[in-house]
Design a protein around this motif. Structure first.
Motif, mmCIF file in Angstrom:
data_model
loop_
_atom_site.group_PDB
_atom_site.id
_atom_site.type_symbol
_atom_site.label_atom_id
_atom_site.label_comp_id
_atom_site.label_asym_id
_atom_site.label_seq_id
_atom_site.Cartn_x
_atom_site.Cartn_y
_atom_site.Cartn_z
ATOM 1 N N ARG A 1 -23.090 -10.038 16.071
ATOM 2 C CA ARG A 1 -21.538 -10.070 16.443
ATOM 3 C C ARG A 1 -20.632 -8.426 16.471
ATOM 4 N NH1 ARG A 1 -17.540 -11.594 13.271
ATOM 5 N NH2 ARG A 1 -16.026 -11.715 15.789
ATOM 6 N N PHE A 2 -21.197 -7.673 15.456
ATOM 7 C CA PHE A 2 -20.530 -6.463 14.803
ATOM 8 C C PHE A 2 -21.098 -5.814 16.179
ATOM 9 C CE2 PHE A 2 -21.608 -2.086 12.652
ATOM 10 C CZ PHE A 2 -20.708 -2.012 12.543
ATOM 11 N N HIS A 3 -22.390 -5.609 16.593
ATOM 12 C CA HIS A 3 -23.161 -4.671 17.399
ATOM 13 C C HIS A 3 -22.971 -5.466 19.365
ATOM 14 C CE1 HIS A 3 -25.397 -3.094 14.937
ATOM 15 N NE2 HIS A 3 -26.012 -3.905 14.276
ATOM 16 N N LEU A 4 -22.584 -6.927 19.195
ATOM 17 C CA LEU A 4 -22.816 -7.321 20.396
ATOM 18 C C LEU A 4 -20.633 -7.239 21.586
ATOM 19 C CD1 LEU A 4 -25.712 -9.740 20.975
ATOM 20 C CD2 LEU A 4 -25.200 -6.712 21.183
ATOM 21 N N SER A 5 -20.467 -7.077 19.636
ATOM 22 C CA SER A 5 -18.755 -7.637 20.016
ATOM 23 C C SER A 5 -18.653 -8.961 21.345
ATOM 24 C CB SER A 5 -18.032 -6.548 21.004
ATOM 25 O OG SER A 5 -18.114 -5.263 20.036
ATOM 26 N N GLU A 6 -19.164 -9.573 20.573
ATOM 27 C CA GLU A 6 -19.349 -10.859 21.342
ATOM 28 C C GLU A 6 -19.580 -12.553 19.857
ATOM 29 O OE1 GLU A 6 -21.067 -11.995 25.229
ATOM 30 O OE2 GLU A 6 -23.018 -10.909 23.941
#
Ligand code: NDP
Length: 333
Positions: free
Chosen positions: A186-191
């Protein structure tokens, strides 16, 4: 800021006491343990003045501004709710709770009470992960098509207690490690993952709980995510990869508590090693929490992040149990 520790745990003694004391003007006043002699010796070992077996006694001390909760997972909810009601800021270990409803209640109650509530997802504080996030956000690999997480480790002998044999305490590799991988993705892909499929099982350590799991998640952007978490893999090594339309990121030995690991970027220009700052992960997490309490910025992972990582982990467990694709229920967040 004056802290009370809820739980005489290994994570507190190995990383968190040091991280709190690394912050300017932070002091640890007390520790709670269910066992008076263990609590007293934990306090003595770490130079903490007070140890309690009664949570209310710790919470009614007006000098305590914030608590760090690191008991077994089944206890987080009740202890956090009591701390919030007492007006304390809370940094809670992952998974926030055993159920989504409990985690939601913790986060909403903290909002209503006006206290800062955060989740201890250490990985997003690593220099390696900050560098990976920066590469992705700056378009260095183009549109992300897929990610793969390698987080199958050998659970150290001294941690082979409730994690491998006590479902009621919150044991199992899914609440222990998948929850971290959910936060990291979630942190890396912002989704947030939409749905998941999974297989889990015991491969030598788990008794009544899974010690290994593989899962595939679909993301709103169309990216696919593949994860592998285990307690029984002595030689697999950890890592994370992101593959995009313009390049790929290969990171090895980065799913860890230490500031280590290597990152390579491969694209049309060739292959490059990515350097990054190697700071202590927990020092950064606790520093950002202290800043947030002072009204400056937000914690590294807040309560909603903790709810969402738990939601993904619960969906993975449900998918493995049912054999069906399972939609991730974020409970309104
Ligand atoms: P521990 O097993 O060390 O501690 C959990 C509880 O077990 C303690 O609160 C303590 O109870 C009891 N306990 C501790 N030592 C003993 C002992 N020698 N004999 C009997 N009971 C004991 O757990 P961890 O530190 O590994 O994990 C605690 C929490 O932190 C979990 O929620 C876990 O998911 C999370 N965690 C997070 C990490 C991160 O990096 N974010 C890393 C590791 C764990 P009491 O307090 O009543 O004395």
């Amino acid at each position: 800021m004056r802290w009370g520790l809820i739980g005489a745990s290994r994570i507190a003694s190995s990383y968190v006491i040091d991280a709190i004391r690394a912050q300017a003007d932070c002091d640890i006043l007390s520790v709670l343990s269910s066992n008076a002699s263990r609590g007293a010796s934990f306090a003595a070992d770490h130079g903490i003045v007070d140890s309690y077996t009664d949570l209310d006694a710790l919470l009614t001390d007006p000098s305590v501004d914030a608590v760090y909760i690191s008991t077994t997972n089944d206890k987080h909810h009740a202890q956090a709710m009591a701390a919030i009601a007492a007006g304390k800021h809370v940094l809670c270990e992952k998974p926030l709770a055993m159920t989504l409803a409990e985690a939601n209640e913790m986060v909403r109650s903290a909002e209503e009470k006006g206290v800062v509530f955060a989740t201890n997802h250490h990985l997003r504080n690593a220099g390696s992960h900050l560098a990976i996030q920066d590469l992705i956000a700056n378009g260095r690999i183009g549109k992300v098509l897929s990610a793969r997480v390698f987080h199958a480790v050998n659970l150290p002998e001294h941690l082979r207690g409730w994690r491998i044999n006590d479902a009621a305490a919150g044991g199992g590799v899914i609440p222990d490690i998948t929850v971290h991988d959910a936060d990291t993705i979630r942190f890396h892909l912002s989704e947030d993952p939409v749905d998941v499929i999974a297989k889990s099982g015991s491969s030598g350590l788990g008794e009544g709980v899974e010690d290994s799991v593989m899962s595939v998640w679909s993301m709103p952007s169309g990216a696919m995510v593949q994860t592998h978490e285990s307690f029984t893999h002595g030689y697999a090594g950890t890592g994370i990869e992101f593959h995009g339309t313009k390049g790929s990121i290969f990171a090895r030995n980065v799913m860890t508590q230490e500031p280590v690991g290597e990152i390579r970027l491969v694209d049309a220009q060739g292959e490059a090693a990515i350097s990054y700052e190697k700071h202590n992960l927990y020092h950064r997490a606790f520093g950002l929490f202290v800043q947030a309490v002072a009204g400056r910025g937000r914690p590294s992972a807040d309560g909603v992040d903790g709810v969402k990582s738990l939601a993904v982990a619960l969906a993975v467990r449900e998918a493995a149990k049912s054999g069906n694709a399972t939609r991730v229920d974020y409970g309104g967040f």
